[in-house]
Design a protein around this motif. Structure first.
Motif, mmCIF file in Angstrom:
data_model
loop_
_atom_site.group_PDB
_atom_site.id
_atom_site.type_symbol
_atom_site.label_atom_id
_atom_site.label_comp_id
_atom_site.label_asym_id
_atom_site.label_seq_id
_atom_site.Cartn_x
_atom_site.Cartn_y
_atom_site.Cartn_z
ATOM 1 N N GLU A 48 0.830 -1.212 0.000
ATOM 2 C CA GLU A 48 0.000 0.000 0.000
ATOM 3 C C GLU A 48 0.864 1.261 0.000
ATOM 4 O OE1 GLU A 48 -3.804 2.099 2.208
ATOM 5 O OE2 GLU A 48 -2.898 0.315 3.122
ATOM 6 N N GLN A 49 1.876 1.302 0.838
ATOM 7 C CA GLN A 49 2.741 2.485 0.898
ATOM 8 C C GLN A 49 3.434 2.721 -0.445
ATOM 9 O OE1 GLN A 49 5.690 2.425 4.024
ATOM 10 N NE2 GLN A 49 6.561 4.388 3.439
ATOM 11 N N VAL A 50 3.897 1.640 -1.068
ATOM 12 C CA VAL A 50 4.561 1.763 -2.370
ATOM 13 C C VAL A 50 3.600 2.303 -3.422
ATOM 14 C CG1 VAL A 50 5.585 0.437 -4.267
ATOM 15 C CG2 VAL A 50 6.320 0.016 -1.905
ATOM 16 N N LEU A 51 2.382 1.736 -3.494
ATOM 17 C CA LEU A 51 1.419 2.160 -4.506
ATOM 18 C C LEU A 51 1.004 3.616 -4.317
ATOM 19 C CD1 LEU A 51 -0.906 -0.960 -4.956
ATOM 20 C CD2 LEU A 51 0.965 -0.181 -6.423
ATOM 21 N N ARG A 52 0.941 4.087 -3.067
ATOM 22 C CA ARG A 52 0.564 5.486 -2.816
ATOM 23 C C ARG A 52 1.718 6.440 -3.114
ATOM 24 N NH1 ARG A 52 -4.751 4.961 -3.192
ATOM 25 N NH2 ARG A 52 -5.577 3.445 -1.714
ATOM 26 N N ILE A 66 1.961 -12.078 -8.806
ATOM 27 C CA ILE A 66 1.920 -12.829 -7.557
ATOM 28 C C ILE A 66 2.907 -12.237 -6.552
ATOM 29 C CG2 ILE A 66 2.431 -15.112 -6.577
ATOM 30 C CD1 ILE A 66 1.454 -16.299 -9.263
ATOM 31 N N PRO A 67 2.496 -12.002 -5.290
ATOM 32 C CA PRO A 67 1.223 -12.373 -4.652
ATOM 33 C C PRO A 67 0.274 -11.200 -4.462
ATOM 34 C CG PRO A 67 2.818 -11.905 -2.952
ATOM 35 C CD PRO A 67 3.484 -11.555 -4.274
ATOM 36 N N HIS A 68 0.342 -10.185 -5.323
ATOM 37 C CA HIS A 68 -0.309 -8.906 -5.036
ATOM 38 C C HIS A 68 -1.608 -8.640 -5.792
ATOM 39 C CE1 HIS A 68 3.221 -7.943 -2.780
ATOM 40 N NE2 HIS A 68 3.998 -7.735 -3.823
ATOM 41 N N LYS A 69 -2.059 -9.552 -6.641
ATOM 42 C CA LYS A 69 -3.176 -9.232 -7.532
ATOM 43 C C LYS A 69 -4.479 -8.922 -6.783
ATOM 44 C CE LYS A 69 -1.752 -11.464 -11.838
ATOM 45 N NZ LYS A 69 -2.195 -12.360 -12.926
ATOM 46 N N GLU A 70 -4.774 -9.684 -5.749
ATOM 47 C CA GLU A 70 -6.001 -9.450 -4.990
ATOM 48 C C GLU A 70 -5.867 -8.212 -4.114
ATOM 49 O OE1 GLU A 70 -4.462 -12.417 -5.106
ATOM 50 O OE2 GLU A 70 -5.872 -13.572 -6.319
ATOM 51 N N ALA A 71 -4.718 -8.046 -3.471
ATOM 52 C CA ALA A 71 -4.501 -6.891 -2.597
ATOM 53 C C ALA A 71 -4.530 -5.591 -3.393
ATOM 54 C CB ALA A 71 -3.172 -7.031 -1.866
ATOM 55 N N ALA A 72 -3.964 -5.597 -4.582
ATOM 56 C CA ALA A 72 -3.960 -4.389 -5.412
ATOM 57 C C ALA A 72 -5.374 -3.978 -5.782
ATOM 58 C CB ALA A 72 -3.128 -4.630 -6.671
ATOM 59 N N LEU A 73 -6.222 -4.957 -6.050
ATOM 60 C CA LEU A 73 -7.618 -4.658 -6.361
ATOM 61 C C LEU A 73 -8.289 -3.972 -5.180
ATOM 62 C CD1 LEU A 73 -9.889 -5.216 -8.565
ATOM 63 C CD2 LEU A 73 -10.588 -7.074 -7.057
ATOM 64 N N ALA A 74 -8.040 -4.491 -3.988
ATOM 65 C CA ALA A 74 -8.659 -3.938 -2.785
ATOM 66 C C ALA A 74 -8.188 -2.513 -2.497
ATOM 67 C CB ALA A 74 -8.360 -4.840 -1.590
ATOM 68 N N LEU A 75 -6.971 -2.185 -2.904
ATOM 69 C CA LEU A 75 -6.415 -0.854 -2.641
ATOM 70 C C LEU A 75 -6.819 0.177 -3.685
ATOM 71 C CD1 LEU A 75 -2.785 -1.917 -1.625
ATOM 72 C CD2 LEU A 75 -4.495 -0.870 -0.116
ATOM 73 N N ALA A 76 -7.372 -0.276 -4.802
ATOM 74 C CA ALA A 76 -7.680 0.639 -5.905
ATOM 75 C C ALA A 76 -8.855 1.552 -5.576
ATOM 76 C CB ALA A 76 -7.976 -0.162 -7.164
#
Length: 277
Positions: A48-52, A66-76
């Protein structure tokens, strides 16, 4: 004041094996575009910190694997319908205001690969048989249903996961027990392996293809090796086969266009570049 050079990349853990930097680097060079595409190994707790932070560093977007595909969706902040349906994101676009737009282009990549490399193929040709029930299977199922597949037969080693997909995607899905998976190839016109069976370093593909008919088109989402045991066995039965590399290449195109402003072409030169030939 000079224009900013757009930055993009791929986030995963591990990520050193990714072919995406070579892929996007080829397109950037081919079209003479300013820009860079960078592999980034990011731990889940830092995602999350990286994406922001990335949009403030000049990044216009990233691929996530992998392993971020689901987490990235949730953070969008914004999510496409197909990403929401699949439950995962592989392509992120960063808006100028820092908001994250999430998409999943895996299903698009699958269909485009089939259409390019199996002349005349259509999802509507007849029943499809899919092995596996993970994230890749979800993307393939969603895309095949959209493209008109009349029936999708699915088998997974853990049946509950296949049953869950049927409950979600509806009655055009028919679940088969893994031990009887060979039976679902009878009459199938598209056969897809979305499991890791046959991948380098994984268990070999040993399911019987005795019921597989020569009219079927067989494809594997694995591309290491390019000609998996499954594809070799299907070819021996007279089937046309499509390797998994094209899916990787095609799924990258929509993101590249959004980030760098050029619709790229998937051709033999790209395949050769990605394979290091």
């Amino acid at each position: 004041m000079t224009d900013k050079i757009p930055l993009a990349g791929v986030i995963g853990s591990p990520v050193a094996h990714s072919l995406s930097p070579r892929l996007h680097g080829h397109w950037l060079a081919t079209y003479g575009l300013k820009g860079h595409y960078i592999p980034m190994d990011v731990a889940p707790e830092d995602l999350e910190q990286v994406l922001r932070t990335l949009p403030r560093m000049g990044f216009v977007g990233v691929n996530v694997t992998i392993p971020h595909k689901e987490a990235a969706l949730a953070l969008a902040d914004l999510v496409t319908d197909r990403a929401a349906l699949i439950g995962a994101a592989n392509t992120l676009i960063f808006n100028e205001d820092g908001r994250i737009h999430a998409d999943c282009t895996d299903g698009y990549g699958f269909i485009a690969n089939m259409r390019q490399n199996a002349s005349g193929w259509s999802a509507a040709d007849g029943p499809a048989a899919i092995l596996g029930a993970g994230g890749a299977a979800r993307a393939v199922i969603s895309a095949m249903l959209d493209a008109g597949a009349p029936e999708i037969r699915i088998a997974n080693r853990t049946r509950a996961r296949a049953d869950a997909l049927r409950a979600e995607f509806g009655p055009r899905l028919v679940v088969h027990d893994w031990g009887m998976a060979g039976l679902m190839f009878e009459g199938a016109r598209t056969v897809v392996n979305t499991t890791s069976l046959g991948m380098v370093g994984k268990t070999e593909f040993t399911l019987s293809l005795d019921r597989l008919e020569p009219e079927a088109v067989a494809t594997d989402i694995v591309y290491a090796p390019l000609r998996t045991g499954f594809l070799q066995a299907a070819e021996a039965r007279g089937c046309r086969t499509v390797d998994g590399l094209g899916m990787l290449l095609h799924q990258a195109a929509p993101g590249f266009e959004r980030w760098f402003g050029q619709r790229p072409v998937v051709d033999q030169a790209l395949r050769d570049a990605v394979l290091g030939q």
